[in-house]
Design an enzyme around this catalytic site. Structure first.
Site, PDB file in Angstrom:
ATOM      1  N   ASP A 191     -14.478   7.784  26.961  1.00 54.78           N
ATOM      2  CA  ASP A 191     -14.009   9.174  27.739  1.00 54.78           C
ATOM      3  C   ASP A 191     -14.968   9.056  29.125  1.00 54.78           C
ATOM      4  O   ASP A 191     -15.730   7.983  29.278  1.00 54.78           O
ATOM      5  CB  ASP A 191     -14.176  10.447  27.441  1.00 54.78           C
ATOM      6  N   HIS A 262      -9.612   9.075  32.274  1.00 53.38           N
ATOM      7  CA  HIS A 262     -10.777   9.194  31.469  1.00 53.38           C
ATOM      8  C   HIS A 262     -11.503   8.369  30.983  1.00 53.38           C
ATOM      9  O   HIS A 262     -11.933   7.786  30.202  1.00 53.38           O
ATOM     10  CB  HIS A 262     -10.107   9.987  30.170  1.00 53.38           C
ATOM     11  N   GLU A 326      -3.828  13.242  31.092  1.00 54.62           N
ATOM     12  CA  GLU A 326      -4.552  13.885  32.631  1.00 54.62           C
ATOM     13  C   GLU A 326      -4.875  12.810  33.413  1.00 54.62           C
ATOM     14  O   GLU A 326      -6.136  12.869  34.147  1.00 54.62           O
ATOM     15  CB  GLU A 326      -5.912  14.579  32.136  1.00 54.62           C
ATOM     16  N   TRP A 407       0.409  17.533  22.786  1.00 63.47           N
ATOM     17  CA  TRP A 407      -0.551  18.574  22.796  1.00 63.47           C
ATOM     18  C   TRP A 407      -0.205  19.728  24.003  1.00 63.47           C
ATOM     19  O   TRP A 407      -0.839  20.872  23.895  1.00 63.47           O
ATOM     20  CB  TRP A 407      -1.703  18.089  23.487  1.00 63.47           C
ATOM     21  N   GLU A 474     -17.025  18.754  25.065  1.00 66.26           N
ATOM     22  CA  GLU A 474     -17.689  18.938  26.453  1.00 66.26           C
ATOM     23  C   GLU A 474     -19.048  19.910  26.025  1.00 66.26           C
ATOM     24  O   GLU A 474     -20.038  19.434  26.825  1.00 66.26           O
ATOM     25  CB  GLU A 474     -16.927  19.592  27.260  1.00 66.26           C
TER      26      GLU A 474
HETATM   27  C1  ACM Z   1      -6.308  16.494  26.003  1.00 63.29           C
HETATM   28  O1  ACM Z   1      -6.691  17.488  25.931  1.00 63.29           O
HETATM   29  N1  ACM Z   1      -6.505  16.311  27.304  1.00 63.29           N
HETATM   30  C2  ACM Z   1      -5.491  15.476  25.314  1.00 63.29           C
END
Ligand code: ACM
Length: 540
Positions: A191, A262, A326, A407, A474
């Protein structure tokens, strides 16, 4: 009078059958019949295994030794005891993972169409064992179980990109997945804030990408920092050891290597991978970061193919997750190189470029006998309020054999995707994100998740191959804090994945969970004080 005579036995039958489900087995099996009698396991009991089940026999032997200090012998033939048998006919009836478990006074028998099924029979048996505190004998009440899962994909995801957890913690989690018959460990290994996997051809990915000097703490907008470096990665040898451990427990590991977004830790290691060209070190803040791979540069494709080639070599799974979520398009929009690439390739927008890129990677994986999986942004739908609608105009469509990991967005998008022919793993964030507090996803809400959205036409149901629950990392450096988020919700998700809709019942689950909570506490797993909806309502 007459009516009462009919109704009472029916009520009694109903009550007995629902009591019958309180076996302590999570996930709840498909069919359970309580029987008279009980089987006592003593030190003289043997495990009688056919040839194919010898590994299962030694797994059971190990369990009884470690958990109950009972040393049982394994025999190939004859006699009474715990009998493990392969019966290929059962595969037709109960599928690849189903099993039959029978316990009476004279024997315990576990049979299945595959050794995986027998393994799951052993796991159920493990939850049925009661120990007599006086003589140490293990007794199992008479029972007959026929079981098979609702879905073939029952996943738990661990994000180690944000905080590295290490082999021991991963194995501890794999052990709990095993107990809950979860079969996919989705390993989020890269990430923005960390690259955790040794890639021999690109040593800087871990020399540089596995260490950050500081970490944001206290939430998304916080200016607070931990003021300590964070570091960690897995060597390929360590990964092999974890793969073998998972394999012994019928768990497939799906590695996730994030691209094209990411990806800041990789870009910090090899700055030419990036589009903006400003990343000098592994980021210390969380959130959606601006840079992405420069997907107009042939060197980037070469890099990614080389990385994926090592990943394919290392992991036995034929599915590779490439993330794809994202992606912030500003970097691509302000790059002349990328804009030229978009024009030269007849693409319409950054989202179109994203699909173009993803299809190239998918193609590479397909050519090497693998299938690509990615978060549902790879379909090119606008699922984020921060994306400009004009950036999302797409002509391209995602390769049809892609496994789409849903998701985010309206649940109607799941229906649209399956109607277009995609297979889906449903990890809808509002129900399955383990980093969300118990206030937003209490245990009962987690339990209520149905991977098949309401109203989806029945002919498409088998396109939903299962679901996952995700432990994003995180704000969770400490393993004990992570465990409090994972447990007990993991048990609810296990039942979401395994238990047939007709057998799902929160009150039965909740009562079966008590035994599991005791087991987890005794194993030193950290549990939260409050996890049920009722607690939060009481607080108001
Ligand atoms: C995600 O939660 N960005 C897959």
């Amino acid at each position: 009078m007459k009516n009462i005579r009919i109704v009472l036995p029916l009520v009694l039958l109903w009550a007995l059958s629902s009591i019958g489900q309180n076996t302590g087995i999570i996930p709840q099996p498909l069919r359970v019949d309580l029987k008279d009698g009980k089987y006592i396991i003593t030190s003289k009991t043997s495990i009688i295994s056919d040839g194919p089940n010898l590994e299962n026999a030694s797994y059971l032997q190990g369990l009884l030794k470690v958990e109950y200090q009972k040393e049982l012998k394994i025999k190939r033939k004859g006699g009474k005891g715990i009998i493990l048998t392969l019966n290929p006919k059962l595969a037709q009836k109960l599928g690849e993972e189903g099993y039959v478990l029978k316990v009476d006074n004279s024997a315990i028998s576990i049979s299945a169409g595959t050794t995986t099924g027998v393994f799951y029979g052993i796991i159920s048996l493990r939850q049925l064992i009661g120990e007599d505190s006086k003589n140490g004998n293990l007794s199992i009440s008479g029972i007959s179980i026929e079981d098979s899962p609702r879905f073939g994909w029952r996943a738990f995801m661990l994000d180690e990109g944000r905080y590295f957890k290490g082999t021991q913690q991963v194995k501890k989690l794999l052990d709990q997945m095993t107990l809950l018959k979860m079969n996919v460990f989705h390993w989020h290994l890269t990430d923005d804030q960390g690259w955790r996997l040794e890639i021999k051809k690109y040593p800087k990915l871990t020399e540089v990408g596995s260490t950050r000097n500081n970490s944001q703490i206290g939430g998304w907008d916080s200016v607070e920092r931990s003021n300590t470096p964070h570091h960690g990665y897995y060597t390929q040898e360590e990964v092999k050891d974890i793969i073998a451990y998972a394999d012994e427990r019928q768990i497939t590991i799906i590695p996730e290597i994030e691209m094209p977004g990411h990806a800041s830790a990789a870009i910090a290691a090899y700055p030419w991978l990036g589009t903006i060209g400003e990343i000098k070190e592994v980021p210390t803040v969380f959130g959606k970061l601006p840079d992405s791979f420069n997907v107009s540069d042939p060197r980037v494709y070469e890099f990614l193919e080389n990385v994926l080639s090592e990943v394919m070599e290392l992991f036995p799974s034929n599915i590779i997750h490439i993330g794809g979520d994202e992606v912030k398009f500003e970097a691509w929009k302000s790059s002349e190189e990328i804009q030229n690439f978009i024009n030269d390739n007849g693409l319409t927008s950054p989202a179109d470029l994203h699909i173009f890129f993803t299809n190239r990677i998918s193609n590479y994986l397909n050519q090497n006998g693998h299938r690509m999986m990615g978060w549902n942004e790879i379909l090119g739908e606008n699922v984020h309020e921060w994306q400009e609608p004009t950036d999302m105009e797409v002509k391209k469509s995602l390769a049809k054999n892609t496994l789409v990991h849903f998701w985010k967005g309206n649940l109607d998008l799941v229906s649209k995707a399956v109607e277009e022919g995609y297979d889906i793993v449903n990890s809808y964030h509002e129900y399955t994100y383990l980093d969300y507090s118990y206030k937003s996803i209490p245990l009962e809400k987690a339990y209520s998740f149905d991977p098949i959205p309401e109203g989806l036409e029945e002919r498409f149901h088998d396109k939903i191959i299962g679901s996952g629950c995700q432990m994003w990392g995180e704000w969770i450096p400490e393993a004990s804090d992570m465990e409090k988020m994972v447990f007990p919700r993991l048990a609810a998700y296990a039942e979401v994945g395994w238990t047939s809709k007709t057998k799902k019942d929160y009150s039965v689950f909740r009562s079966n969970l008590n035994q599991l909570l005791i087991r987890w506490r005794s194993q030193g797993i950290s549990l939260p004080d409050k996890f049920e909806k009722v607690n939060f309502e009481e607080k108001k």
